[in-house]
Design a protein around this motif. Structure first.
Motif, PDB file in Angstrom:
ATOM      1  N   ALA A  13       0.832  -1.198   0.000  1.00 42.97           N
ATOM      2  CA  ALA A  13       0.000   0.000   0.000  1.00 42.97           C
ATOM      3  C   ALA A  13       0.871   1.254   0.000  1.00 42.97           C
ATOM      4  O   ALA A  13       0.587   2.230   0.682  1.00 42.97           O
ATOM      5  N   GLY A  14       1.967   1.189  -0.758  1.00 38.92           N
ATOM      6  CA  GLY A  14       2.838   2.341  -0.910  1.00 38.92           C
ATOM      7  C   GLY A  14       3.778   2.615   0.252  1.00 38.92           C
ATOM      8  O   GLY A  14       4.470   3.632   0.256  1.00 38.92           O
ATOM      9  N   GLN A  15       3.857   1.704   1.214  1.00 45.18           N
ATOM     10  CA  GLN A  15       4.725   1.894   2.376  1.00 45.18           C
ATOM     11  C   GLN A  15       5.737   0.755   2.472  1.00 45.18           C
ATOM     12  O   GLN A  15       5.375  -0.411   2.289  1.00 45.18           O
ATOM     13  N   PRO A  16       7.002   1.074   2.775  1.00 43.10           N
ATOM     14  CA  PRO A  16       7.980   0.000   2.972  1.00 43.10           C
ATOM     15  C   PRO A  16       7.682  -0.733   4.278  1.00 43.10           C
ATOM     16  O   PRO A  16       7.427  -0.108   5.303  1.00 43.10           O
ATOM     17  N   ARG A  17       7.680  -2.045   4.213  1.00 41.33           N
ATOM     18  CA  ARG A  17       7.388  -2.878   5.392  1.00 41.33           C
ATOM     19  C   ARG A  17       8.393  -4.015   5.467  1.00 41.33           C
ATOM     20  O   ARG A  17       8.956  -4.436   4.465  1.00 41.33           O
ATOM     21  N   ARG A  18       8.585  -4.520   6.673  1.00 43.31           N
ATOM     22  CA  ARG A  18       9.479  -5.645   6.909  1.00 43.31           C
ATOM     23  C   ARG A  18       8.638  -6.879   7.240  1.00 43.31           C
ATOM     24  O   ARG A  18       7.767  -6.825   8.103  1.00 43.31           O
ATOM     25  N   LEU A  19       8.916  -7.981   6.548  1.00 41.05           N
ATOM     26  CA  LEU A  19       8.256  -9.256   6.805  1.00 41.05           C
ATOM     27  C   LEU A  19       9.308 -10.256   7.268  1.00 41.05           C
ATOM     28  O   LEU A  19      10.447 -10.222   6.805  1.00 41.05           O
ATOM     29  N   CYS A  20       8.905 -11.143   8.176  1.00 38.05           N
ATOM     30  CA  CYS A  20       9.818 -12.182   8.616  1.00 38.05           C
ATOM     31  C   CYS A  20       9.024 -13.399   9.076  1.00 38.05           C
ATOM     32  O   CYS A  20       8.071 -13.274   9.859  1.00 38.05           O
ATOM     33  N   GLU A  82       0.278  -8.008  -4.966  1.00 41.46           N
ATOM     34  CA  GLU A  82       1.348  -7.465  -4.140  1.00 41.46           C
ATOM     35  C   GLU A  82       1.473  -8.276  -2.846  1.00 41.46           C
ATOM     36  O   GLU A  82       2.572  -8.631  -2.420  1.00 41.46           O
ATOM     37  N   ALA A  83       0.346  -8.609  -2.234  1.00 39.67           N
ATOM     38  CA  ALA A  83       0.333  -9.387  -0.996  1.00 39.67           C
ATOM     39  C   ALA A  83       0.889 -10.793  -1.240  1.00 39.67           C
ATOM     40  O   ALA A  83       1.713 -11.283  -0.457  1.00 39.67           O
TER      41      ALA A  83
END
Length: 96
Positions: A13-20, A82-83
């Motif tokens: 949604a246009g925001q940098p995010r961290r996944l782990c 994207e998800a």
């Protein structure tokens, strides 16, 4: 970003995010999808509904320390492709 830990950076949604994919995130995903073990999870991930995808993505966001983003995910304008790509990248990163 800690690649050795399996963290990935994604734009949602246009925001940098961290996944782990942490152990906690993995347990949360297994419980939510009603499966036990890697083989059952792999099979189940092939048949994700939109709701399932949100559950998995939220668990990965929490694993990456993105608690606020995970809690508001159902209200975010996240493209399903994207998800799905973000989830895939997180599992690939966790596999090493």
């Amino acid at each position: 970003m800690n690649g050795a830990r399996g963290e990935v950076r994604v734009d949602l949604a246009g925001q940098p995010r961290r996944l782990c994919l942490t152990l906690g995130a993995l347990a949360e995903i297994e419980a939510a999808l009603g499966v036990e073990g890697a083989a059952a999870l792999a099979d189940r991930l092939r048949l994700l509904s939109a709701r399932d995808l949100l559950v998995v993505l939220a668990a990965l966001l929490r694993g990456g320390g993105e608690l606020e983003a995970a809690d508001g995910l159902d209200q975010a304008a996240v493209d399903p492709r994207e998800a799905a790509a973000a989830v895939s990248r997180a599992f690939v990163a966790a596999a090493g």
